[in-house]
Design a protein around this motif. Structure first.
Motif, PDB file in Angstrom:
ATOM      1  N   GLU A 183      49.599  50.108  62.693  1.00 35.42           N
ATOM      2  CA  GLU A 183      49.745  49.675  64.078  1.00 35.42           C
ATOM      3  C   GLU A 183      48.447  49.916  64.852  1.00 35.42           C
ATOM      4  O   GLU A 183      47.864  50.989  64.783  1.00 35.42           O
ATOM      5  CB  GLU A 183      50.891  50.462  64.719  1.00 35.42           C
ATOM      6  N   GLY A 184      47.998  48.882  65.558  1.00 35.67           N
ATOM      7  CA  GLY A 184      46.785  48.989  66.357  1.00 35.67           C
ATOM      8  C   GLY A 184      45.518  48.574  65.631  1.00 35.67           C
ATOM      9  O   GLY A 184      44.454  48.502  66.227  1.00 35.67           O
ATOM     10  N   LEU A 227      44.139  57.551  64.605  1.00 34.51           N
ATOM     11  CA  LEU A 227      45.519  57.571  64.129  1.00 34.51           C
ATOM     12  C   LEU A 227      46.251  58.775  64.701  1.00 34.51           C
ATOM     13  O   LEU A 227      45.677  59.849  64.848  1.00 34.51           O
ATOM     14  CB  LEU A 227      45.560  57.612  62.596  1.00 34.51           C
ATOM     15  N   LEU A 281      52.865  56.165  64.695  1.00 33.08           N
ATOM     16  CA  LEU A 281      52.413  54.797  64.450  1.00 33.08           C
ATOM     17  C   LEU A 281      53.169  54.180  63.271  1.00 33.08           C
ATOM     18  O   LEU A 281      53.586  54.871  62.349  1.00 33.08           O
ATOM     19  CB  LEU A 281      50.911  54.773  64.147  1.00 33.08           C
TER      20      LEU A 281
END
Length: 106
Positions: A25-26, A66, A70
């Protein structure tokens, strides 16, 4: 050439050749690493609990930003452990790798 530079070169070849792919994610691009979900099998009396600790080992350079919670999607068949996981914690090993400790998303 410094020792860490040599290890970075070796890691690059190993991860490109043998690595598993995951979407975090991201991140726009997939991250290469090594996925494992070993059985811990602690015994409580005569009951085998069948616990697993899924982990995805990545390079330190890929771990910036991180944090817990997530979504990590491992790109493998379900029987090999592929699927969606929550990131529980990061465990740096001191050798240029970081283990992402995961929990399967319900």
């Amino acid at each position: 050439m410094a020792f860490r530079d040599l290890i970075d070169d070796i890691d690059e070849v190993v991860f490109e050749t043998l690595g598993d792919s995951a979407r975090i994610e991201g991140r726009e691009e997939p991250v290469l690493g090594m996925f494992a979900a070993p059985w811990l099998q602690p015994k409580l009396g005569k009951l085998n609990t069948g616990l697993r600790e899924p982990r995805f080992e990545i390079r330190v350079s890929d771990s910036e930003g991180l944090k817990r919670g997530l979504l990590v999607s491992i790109d493998l068949p379900a029987l090999d452990g592929g699927g969606d996981y929550d990131l529980l914690q990061l465990e740096p090993s001191g050798d240029g790798l970081v283990a992402l400790i995961l929990r399967l998303r319900p």
